[in-house]
Design an enzyme around this catalytic site. Structure first.
Site, PDB file in Angstrom:
ATOM      1  N   LYS A  98     -10.102   3.938 -12.232  1.00  0.00           N
ATOM      2  CA  LYS A  98     -10.356   3.276 -10.948  1.00  0.00           C
ATOM      3  C   LYS A  98     -11.822   3.356 -10.518  1.00  0.00           C
ATOM      4  O   LYS A  98     -12.315   2.479  -9.825  1.00  0.00           O
ATOM      5  CB  LYS A  98      -9.447   3.856  -9.871  1.00  0.00           C
ATOM      6  N   GLU A 120      -7.605   0.394   0.607  1.00  0.00           N
ATOM      7  CA  GLU A 120      -6.209   0.789   0.757  1.00  0.00           C
ATOM      8  C   GLU A 120      -5.905   1.773  -0.363  1.00  0.00           C
ATOM      9  O   GLU A 120      -6.560   1.764  -1.397  1.00  0.00           O
ATOM     10  CB  GLU A 120      -5.296  -0.425   0.622  1.00  0.00           C
ATOM     11  N   SER A 390      -4.938   5.593 -19.043  1.00  0.00           N
ATOM     12  CA  SER A 390      -5.652   5.173 -17.831  1.00  0.00           C
ATOM     13  C   SER A 390      -6.099   6.338 -16.949  1.00  0.00           C
ATOM     14  O   SER A 390      -7.067   6.217 -16.208  1.00  0.00           O
ATOM     15  CB  SER A 390      -4.773   4.220 -17.020  1.00  0.00           C
TER      16      SER A 390
HETATM   17  C1  PLP Z   1      -3.733   3.254 -10.108  1.00  0.00           C
HETATM   18  C2  PLP Z   1      -3.444   3.658 -11.499  1.00  0.00           C
HETATM   19  C3  PLP Z   1      -2.763   2.805 -12.398  1.00  0.00           C
HETATM   20  C4  PLP Z   1      -2.206   1.477 -12.013  1.00  0.00           C
HETATM   21  O1  PLP Z   1      -3.144   0.535 -11.602  1.00  0.00           O
HETATM   22  P1  PLP Z   1      -3.590  -0.695 -12.486  1.00  0.00           P
HETATM   23  O2  PLP Z   1      -4.386  -1.525 -11.558  1.00  0.00           O
HETATM   24  O3  PLP Z   1      -2.356  -1.385 -12.987  1.00  0.00           O
HETATM   25  O4  PLP Z   1      -4.379  -0.156 -13.612  1.00  0.00           O
HETATM   26  C5  PLP Z   1      -2.587   3.230 -13.706  1.00  0.00           C
HETATM   27  N1  PLP Z   1      -3.003   4.448 -14.111  1.00  0.00           N
HETATM   28  C6  PLP Z   1      -3.636   5.294 -13.276  1.00  0.00           C
HETATM   29  C7  PLP Z   1      -4.064   6.618 -13.794  1.00  0.00           C
HETATM   30  C8  PLP Z   1      -3.882   4.935 -11.948  1.00  0.00           C
HETATM   31  O5  PLP Z   1      -4.504   5.796 -11.127  1.00  0.00           O
END
Ligand code: PLP
Length: 408
Positions: A98, A120, A390
């Site tokens: 993010k 948000e 992610s």
């Molecule tokens: C917020 C988040 C997501 C989901 O958000 P996307 O916009 O679909 O990437 C996925 N993995 C992590 C670690 C997050 O913090």
């Protein structure tokens, strides 16, 4: 120097922000000039080598980019099929992808002379990333968060406050992410002249889905180069979890023209599709249908009257009733394929990655790993899967502790 962010690699969106029949701008009239101003400023920034250099420098010296890819040797051997490589967004500053987007948008806010930032947050990850980027650049950050989420995500609320952000509790509706977005948009409408809305996923009215994709595309650009260096060729499949869809589109974007590479998005299957307690917008045709939510047209989970239905996932970051419009488009084009993993499958994958690779993944990312576990054994040993990790799982330890106890 080559531009850090490449913006001209695909034909979507069109000038009106449409990805085929998806996307667009479904907002109050008062926001149209602000969205036009933002679009113009964004294109200008992208064409400014100084802006690109600033972003590249911060990603290198602050975020810690490029994040590596790791060959998951023991997981690959355990599954007995495809060779598995992990793109390590868990190693980025603040522990997830993010920050890539938050930093890009905060730099844009600064460039536009907007001192006040609103954002948000659901689980708090985007709130933390926004507060971090705002602290770094000296911006004044206000984060809307539902009171239900505030209660269950205390550590992230405290992090945001430490970073100097104001956390504004939202009491309306289900008191979660959907309601926090409504309030953030309302704030933006009211204070539009001095305020920048820092949106957290590849969602919302044009230009947000495009802008967020471009800021996250660094994931795929790096990974494409790294996998060729490490494995000698492109992967057979790229796999990522899909909440709003930003980490997935960030990975997929660089592979869009590589027709041989399968692109697979994994939604939250919650307690399973049948009972409706999930956030798999593409998997349940009874409730996941084209519609408008938060300014964009995409797949939306809704009842027969078009009311947004409540979603469920063990992972807060995937627990959202809609999905970025470009994913709806890629699916319609049959360029990307979407599936889901249940809470139970994600929790099992979480533990597998911990034990076999010494990596504690976010519960969101564990959904992508769950798909790898299903798919890899059926693939030849010389095939390659690239999976986007992610984020890291530190934020999820309480949830996992609770869930594992429940499950014996
Ligand atoms: C917020 C988040 C997501 C989901 O958000 P996307 O916009 O679909 O990437 C996925 N993995 C992590 C670690 C997050 O913090």
């Amino acid at each position: 120097m080559m531009a850090y962010i490449q913006t001209d690699t695909t034909s979507v969106p069109d000038a009106r922000g449409y990805y085929g029949e998806f996307g667009g701008r479904f907002v109050p009239e008062t926001l149209i000039p602000a969205l036009d101003e933002l679009t113009a400023a964004y294109h200008e920034a992208m064409n400014d080598p100084a802006f690109q250099q600033r972003l590249a420098d911060l990603q290198a010296t602050y975020t810690g980019r490029p994040t590596p890819i790791t060959y998951a040797k023991r997981l690959s051997e355990h599954l007995g099929g495809a060779q598995i490589y992990l793109k390590r967004e868990d190693l980025a500053h603040t522990g997830a992808h993010k920050i890539n987007n938050a930093l890009g948008q905060a730099l844009l806010a600064q460039r536009m002379g907007k001192q006040r930032v609103v954002a948000e947050t659901g689980a708090g990850q985007h709130g933390v990333a926004s507060a971090t980027a705002s602290a770094l650049l000296g911006l004044d950050c206000h984060v809307y968060m539902g009171t239900v989420d505030i209660a269950r995500q205390q550590p992230n609320v405290f992090r945001m406050k430490l970073l100097g952000a104001e956390v504004i509790p939202v009491e309306s509706g289900s008191k979660t992410l959907k309601d926090a977005i409504n309030e953030a948009i309302r704030d933006w409408v009211t204070n539009v002249r001095e305020t920048f809305y820092l949106l957290g996923s590849a969602l919302g009215p044009h230009p947000y889905p495009m802008m967020v994709r471009d800021f996250q595309s660094v994931i795929g650009v790096e990974a494409r180069r790294q996998i060729v260096e490490l494995a000698g060729r492109l992967p057979d499949a790229c796999i990522a979890c899909v909440g709003g869809g930003s980490n997935a589109i960030g990975l997929f974007h660089a592979f869009r023209d590589d027709e041989r590479v399968d692109l697979i998005g994994v939604e939250a299957g919650g307690h399973g599709i049948d009972g409706g307690e999930h956030a798999a917008r593409f998997a349940d045709p009874d409730i996941g249908r084209p519609g408008v939510l938060h300014g964009t047209r995409s797949f939306v989970m809704q009842d027969t009257d078009g009311q947004i239905v409540n979603t469920h996932s063990v992972s807060a970051g995937l627990d959202y009733a809609s999905v970025g419009p470009e994913h709806a488009y890629l699916r319609a084009q049959e360029r990307a394929y979407y599936t889901y993993a249940t809470d139970e499958e994600a929790l099992a994958a979480f533990q597998t990655l911990c034990r076999l690779e010494g990596i504690i993944p976010a519960l969101e990312s564990s959904h992508a790993v769950a798909e790898v576990i299903k798919r890899a054994p059926h693939m030849p040993k010389d095939s390659i899967i690239l999976v986007n990790l992610s984020g890291r799982g530190d934020k999820d330890l309480d949830t996992v502790m609770r869930e594992l106890k429940l499950n014996g």
